[in-house]
Design a protein around this motif. Structure first.
Motif, PDB file in Angstrom:
ATOM      1  N   GLU A 137       1.122   4.420   0.376  1.00 27.16           N
ATOM      2  CA  GLU A 137       1.280   5.521   1.323  1.00 27.16           C
ATOM      3  C   GLU A 137       1.676   5.033   2.707  1.00 27.16           C
ATOM      4  OE1 GLU A 137      -1.552   4.575  -0.067  1.00 27.16           O
ATOM      5  OE2 GLU A 137      -3.255   4.744   1.313  1.00 27.16           O
ATOM      6  N   ARG A 138       1.874   3.723   2.882  1.00 30.44           N
ATOM      7  CA  ARG A 138       2.002   3.228   4.254  1.00 30.44           C
ATOM      8  C   ARG A 138       3.325   2.582   4.632  1.00 30.44           C
ATOM      9  NH1 ARG A 138      -3.257  -0.026   5.883  1.00 30.44           N
ATOM     10  NH2 ARG A 138      -4.834   1.552   5.484  1.00 30.44           N
TER      11      ARG A 138
ATOM     12  N   SER B  83      -4.886   8.526   7.456  1.00 28.84           N
ATOM     13  CA  SER B  83      -3.728   7.881   6.829  1.00 28.84           C
ATOM     14  C   SER B  83      -3.511   8.429   5.425  1.00 28.84           C
ATOM     15  CB  SER B  83      -3.940   6.368   6.855  1.00 28.84           C
ATOM     16  OG  SER B  83      -3.743   5.816   5.602  1.00 28.84           O
ATOM     17  N   ILE B  84      -4.605   8.687   4.708  1.00 27.46           N
ATOM     18  CA  ILE B  84      -4.494   9.245   3.359  1.00 27.46           C
ATOM     19  C   ILE B  84      -3.941  10.679   3.424  1.00 27.46           C
ATOM     20  CG2 ILE B  84      -5.849  10.028   1.367  1.00 27.46           C
ATOM     21  CD1 ILE B  84      -7.703   7.579   1.947  1.00 27.46           C
TER      22      ILE B  84
ATOM     23  N   ASP C  90       0.057   8.060  -4.802  1.00 22.59           N
ATOM     24  CA  ASP C  90      -1.085   7.212  -5.138  1.00 22.59           C
ATOM     25  C   ASP C  90      -2.259   7.466  -4.204  1.00 22.59           C
ATOM     26  OD1 ASP C  90      -2.468   5.165  -6.452  1.00 22.59           O
ATOM     27  OD2 ASP C  90      -0.521   4.244  -6.867  1.00 22.59           O
ATOM     28  N   GLU C  91      -3.412   6.961  -4.580  1.00 26.65           N
ATOM     29  CA  GLU C  91      -4.558   7.117  -3.684  1.00 26.65           C
ATOM     30  C   GLU C  91      -4.493   6.064  -2.610  1.00 26.65           C
ATOM     31  OE1 GLU C  91      -6.506   4.874  -7.213  1.00 26.65           O
ATOM     32  OE2 GLU C  91      -4.915   6.296  -6.910  1.00 26.65           O
TER      33      GLU C  91
ATOM     34  N   GLU D 170      -0.866  -2.946  12.529  1.00 22.27           N
ATOM     35  CA  GLU D 170      -0.078  -1.899  11.866  1.00 22.27           C
ATOM     36  C   GLU D 170       0.412  -0.859  12.878  1.00 22.27           C
ATOM     37  OE1 GLU D 170      -1.835  -0.450   8.269  1.00 22.27           O
ATOM     38  OE2 GLU D 170      -0.435   1.234   8.119  1.00 22.27           O
TER      39      GLU D 170
ATOM     40  N   SER E 221       0.681 -13.739   6.482  1.00 26.44           N
ATOM     41  CA  SER E 221       0.583 -13.462   5.050  1.00 26.44           C
ATOM     42  C   SER E 221      -0.106 -12.129   4.761  1.00 26.44           C
ATOM     43  CB  SER E 221      -0.191 -14.608   4.386  1.00 26.44           C
ATOM     44  OG  SER E 221      -0.595 -14.246   3.106  1.00 26.44           O
ATOM     45  N   ALA E 222      -1.176 -11.846   5.509  1.00 26.94           N
ATOM     46  CA  ALA E 222      -1.958 -10.631   5.266  1.00 26.94           C
ATOM     47  C   ALA E 222      -2.032  -9.805   6.558  1.00 26.94           C
ATOM     48  CB  ALA E 222      -3.360 -10.995   4.781  1.00 26.94           C
ATOM     49  N   PRO E 223      -0.946  -9.093   6.903  1.00 29.37           N
ATOM     50  CA  PRO E 223      -0.893  -8.427   8.208  1.00 29.37           C
ATOM     51  C   PRO E 223      -1.729  -7.160   8.313  1.00 29.37           C
ATOM     52  CG  PRO E 223       1.124  -8.012   6.990  1.00 29.37           C
ATOM     53  CD  PRO E 223       0.336  -8.983   6.177  1.00 29.37           C
ATOM     54  N   VAL E 224      -1.837  -6.407   7.211  1.00 28.27           N
ATOM     55  CA  VAL E 224      -2.529  -5.118   7.317  1.00 28.27           C
ATOM     56  C   VAL E 224      -3.683  -5.072   6.331  1.00 28.27           C
ATOM     57  CG1 VAL E 224      -0.420  -3.959   8.060  1.00 28.27           C
ATOM     58  CG2 VAL E 224      -1.056  -3.896   5.639  1.00 28.27           C
ATOM     59  N   SER E 225      -4.575  -4.123   6.559  1.00 27.01           N
ATOM     60  CA  SER E 225      -5.752  -3.980   5.706  1.00 27.01           C
ATOM     61  C   SER E 225      -5.562  -2.817   4.757  1.00 27.01           C
ATOM     62  CB  SER E 225      -6.980  -3.737   6.576  1.00 27.01           C
ATOM     63  OG  SER E 225      -8.057  -3.316   5.765  1.00 27.01           O
ATOM     64  N   ALA E 226      -6.120  -2.953   3.546  1.00 25.67           N
ATOM     65  CA  ALA E 226      -6.085  -1.830   2.610  1.00 25.67           C
ATOM     66  C   ALA E 226      -7.120  -0.774   3.001  1.00 25.67           C
ATOM     67  CB  ALA E 226      -6.342  -2.329   1.194  1.00 25.67           C
ATOM     68  N   LEU E 227      -8.051  -1.149   3.879  1.00 25.27           N
ATOM     69  CA  LEU E 227      -9.193  -0.277   4.164  1.00 25.27           C
ATOM     70  C   LEU E 227      -9.021   0.599   5.396  1.00 25.27           C
ATOM     71  CD1 LEU E 227     -12.063  -2.802   3.443  1.00 25.27           C
ATOM     72  CD2 LEU E 227     -11.108  -1.077   1.913  1.00 25.27           C
ATOM     73  N   TYR E 228      -8.259   0.129   6.361  1.00 25.90           N
ATOM     74  CA  TYR E 228      -8.074   0.941   7.566  1.00 25.90           C
ATOM     75  C   TYR E 228      -6.781   0.522   8.250  1.00 25.90           C
ATOM     76  CZ  TYR E 228      -9.579  -3.066  10.378  1.00 25.90           C
ATOM     77  OH  TYR E 228      -9.668  -4.300  10.964  1.00 25.90           O
ATOM     78  N   VAL E 229      -6.365   1.341   9.244  1.00 29.46           N
ATOM     79  CA  VAL E 229      -5.141   1.039   9.985  1.00 29.46           C
ATOM     80  C   VAL E 229      -5.510   0.099  11.124  1.00 29.46           C
ATOM     81  CG1 VAL E 229      -3.269   2.007  11.348  1.00 29.46           C
ATOM     82  CG2 VAL E 229      -4.154   3.274   9.383  1.00 29.46           C
TER      83      VAL E 229
ATOM     84  N   THR F 284      -2.679   7.364 -11.991  1.00 28.75           N
ATOM     85  CA  THR F 284      -3.030   7.681 -10.610  1.00 28.75           C
ATOM     86  C   THR F 284      -4.013   8.859 -10.637  1.00 28.75           C
ATOM     87  OG1 THR F 284      -1.336   9.364 -10.332  1.00 28.75           O
ATOM     88  CG2 THR F 284      -0.684   7.089  -9.887  1.00 28.75           C
ATOM     89  N   LYS F 285      -4.539   9.199  -9.458  1.00 23.32           N
ATOM     90  CA  LYS F 285      -5.487  10.321  -9.403  1.00 23.32           C
ATOM     91  C   LYS F 285      -4.856  11.613  -9.883  1.00 23.32           C
ATOM     92  CE  LYS F 285      -8.926   8.743  -6.162  1.00 23.32           C
ATOM     93  NZ  LYS F 285      -9.249   8.546  -4.749  1.00 23.32           N
TER      94      LYS F 285
ATOM     95  N   ALA G 140      -0.305  10.607   4.089  1.00 29.62           N
ATOM     96  CA  ALA G 140       0.408  10.151   2.901  1.00 29.62           C
ATOM     97  C   ALA G 140       0.585  11.302   1.929  1.00 29.62           C
ATOM     98  CB  ALA G 140      -0.363   9.016   2.247  1.00 29.62           C
TER      99      ALA G 140
ATOM    100  N   VAL H 247       0.879  -1.170   0.000  1.00 30.70           N
ATOM    101  CA  VAL H 247       0.000   0.000   0.000  1.00 30.70           C
ATOM    102  C   VAL H 247       0.916   1.220   0.000  1.00 30.70           C
ATOM    103  CG1 VAL H 247      -1.864   1.181   1.206  1.00 30.70           C
ATOM    104  CG2 VAL H 247      -1.688  -1.299   1.328  1.00 30.70           C
TER     105      VAL H 247
ATOM    106  N   THR I   2       0.515  -5.934   2.310  1.00 30.65           N
ATOM    107  CA  THR I   2       0.034  -7.285   2.521  1.00 30.65           C
ATOM    108  C   THR I   2       0.302  -8.088   1.259  1.00 30.65           C
ATOM    109  OG1 THR I   2      -1.604  -7.182   4.303  1.00 30.65           O
ATOM    110  CG2 THR I   2      -2.185  -8.511   2.416  1.00 30.65           C
TER     111      THR I   2
ATOM    112  N   TYR J  57       7.669   0.759  -7.183  1.00 31.76           N
ATOM    113  CA  TYR J  57       7.201   0.076  -5.974  1.00 31.76           C
ATOM    114  C   TYR J  57       7.761  -1.344  -5.939  1.00 31.76           C
ATOM    115  CZ  TYR J  57       3.642   3.759  -5.902  1.00 31.76           C
ATOM    116  OH  TYR J  57       2.990   4.954  -5.885  1.00 31.76           O
TER     117      TYR J  57
ATOM    118  N   GLY K 269      -0.364 -11.432   1.010  1.00 30.27           N
ATOM    119  CA  GLY K 269      -1.529 -12.296   0.846  1.00 30.27           C
ATOM    120  C   GLY K 269      -1.289 -13.358  -0.221  1.00 30.27           C
TER     121      GLY K 269
END
Lengths: 227, 275
Positions: free
Chosen positions: A128-129, B263-264, B274-275, B102, B90-98, A155-156, B267, A126, A133, A168, A135
């Motif tokens: 910006e972070r 978070s956005i 990126d978004e 994290e 494998s999937a530690p963080v979410s794309a949707l929220y912190v 991008t936007k 960033a 991701v 993941t 990336y 996955g």
């Protein structure tokens, strides 16, 4: 981006998904990632039977159920409840990825942050972070016979996502076969990126101006066929 | 003497898990695939400095309460209470929220080893199957290949991936018998059968215990030989102390949404494009 291009209409998510689904051939086993790819399950071309695979151990499930109606023990990899259908089967996680790596998956569709001209894929960090993941994305990118990327062309801020070299972290090198964006369909070939289709109202020159590497325009390049 | 792997309580089932243990936790991301009550018991026992092996880092009980899950705890109960020293995930963080994982990662309070999902499954299966490792093509040409032995087999390049063996595997199944034979329900199978047997002690949390012979031998997914303990969920979820109300759940949802926006915003300040 020039004002001229900004005024042009891009395809919406549903339409990109519709174009992706045209790639599904009769009898294909297909894995759809979260987002635009999952929408493609609504647009299987008439007369074709397609079997959907999800990482969490299911083949042959049906459509997403209306909100609140499903069984939580029957979900796709995005956690959405789906309908059962005849022929469906369940299996463990090691079996699920044996299917992915073993070459039994005809098509994998996923999103991306960047795709390079060689077909390198960057889609797990991701941006910006600084944490991401992985996955199942790496397994799918290495294992699927055909990898289709469905994403916005830029991008936007209008920066190209199709680049000479990914900045990336890579999910997998040289793995992408086809890129379907909101303005174009581009094939990754041994001789570079080939522009096959453009969105209605867009020219190959318009698409090139929003793409970092040089595109070869297919002699048969035409408007995206949606029917 | 009849074999009997059934234990009466969740606390008894996890009584010998000590500080610093390596524990595997079954499931995918959804709480219904997770051994929720075993995780609660591990938390109650107070153990810390755990190494965990799981697909995801959990969403948290408040998220699952919103969806009406009767047993809402997932990996997040160990994450938010800072019981984890290192996560193999494998999937530690979410794309949707912190998520809480994290936050710990950013605060330097937890170590991470991120593993592609299929490789994670196969490394676990290798431990269960008594293998010294597996050669896997996934990860070549990415950060995953760093410091790993490479080998070309039949013209294709592979990485040597080593087995992951745990002290305890905590899994969730639908039904089990006193021999430890297990069946699952739908897509809640996932990592549960894969992890069974990949630990010194495998503990199965089941929705229902049935008589020996009640499970169709043609349909048993996990042979009892992999399972050491079986413990049943109560038929009806108990009303828990500090139960989350609908109001609290909605507040929590709002909080997640705010965190995504925050978070956005951060960033953008850092100039990420990126978004």
């Amino acid at each position: 981006m020039s004002d001229n291009l900004q005024a042009k209409e891009k395809l919406d998510r549903q339409t990109v998904a519709l174009r992706v689904a045209k790639e599904f051939q009769d009898g294909n086993v297909v894995n759809l990632g979260i987002g635009i790819p999952m929408l493609a399950s609504n647009f299987i071309p008439a007369g074709r039977e397609v079997i959907f695979h999800a990482e969490n151990g299911v083949l042959g499930f049906g459509e997403v159920t209306p909100s609140g109606e499903g069984d939580l023990d029957l979900v796709n990899a995005g956690g959405q409840t789906v309908k059962p259908q005849p022929g469906m089967c369940f299996f463990s996680h090691d079996e699920s990825f044996a299917i992915v790596r073993g070459g039994y998956l005809d098509i994998s569709v996923m999103g991306a942050y960047q795709v390079s001209e060689k077909g390198d894929l960057a889609n797990y960090m991701v941006p910006e972070r600084e944490v991401g993941t992985i996955g199942g994305a790496m397994d799918l990118a290495f294992g699927a016979k055909k990898l289709i990327i469905a994403m916005n062309h830029t991008t936007k801020d209008g920066e190209p996502r199709i680049v000479r070299k990914c900045s990336y972290l890579l999910t997998a090198p040289e793995c992408v076969d086809l890129i379907v964006t909101d303005i174009a369909v581009i094939e990754v070939t041994d001789r570079g990126l080939v522009l096959k289709e453009v969105a209605p109202g867009w020219t190959p020159e318009d698409v090139q101006s929003l793409t970092e590497p040089t595109l070869t325009v297919d002699p048969d390049c035409h408007d995206i066929e949606l029917v | 003497m009849p074999i009997n792997k059934i234990v009466d309580s969740f606390d008894e089932a996890v009584a010998d898990i000590e500080d610093g243990a390596v524990i595997m936790v079954g499931g995918f991301g959804t709480v219904v695939s997770t051994p929720s009550l075993l995780l609660e018991a591990v938390y109650r026992k107070g153990v810390k400095n755990l190494t965990t092996v799981s697909n995801s880092s959990g969403f948290g009980a408040d998220v699952w309460k919103l969806q009406g899950a009767p047993f809402p705890e997932d990996m997040d109960i160990l994450v938010r209470n800072e019981r984890i020293k290192k996560a193999i995930v494998s999937a530690p963080v979410s794309a949707l929220y912190v998520n809480n994982f994290e936050k710990l990662l950013r605060a330097g309070k937890v170590e991470i080893e991120m593993v592609p999902q299929g490789t994670l499954a196969e490394r676990i299966r290798a431990a269960k199957a008594g293998l010294g490792g597996v050669y896997v093509p996934v990860g070549i040409g990415t950060v995953v290949e760093e410091e790993k032995e490479k080998k070309i087999i039949d013209g294709r390049e592979y990485l040597l991936e080593l087995p992951i063996k745990a002290d305890f595997a905590l899994i969730h199944a639908h039904k089990g018998d006193r021999w430890g034979n297990l069946v699952y329900r739908g897509t809640s199978r996932t990592f549960n059968p894969t992890m069974s047997g990949a630990a010194r002690v495998t503990i199965a949390e089941v929705d229902e215990i049935v008589e020996l012979g009640a499970l169709d031998p043609e349909c048993i997914v996990t042979p009892g030989v992999y399972v050491d303990r079986v413990v049943a969920r109560p038929k009806v979820a108990p009303t828990q102390e500090g139960e989350i109300t609908d109001h609290q759940a909605l507040e929590s949802k709002k909080r997640f949404e705010n965190e995504i926006q925050e978070s956005i915003r951060r960033a953008k300040e850092r100039g990420m494009r990126d978004e």
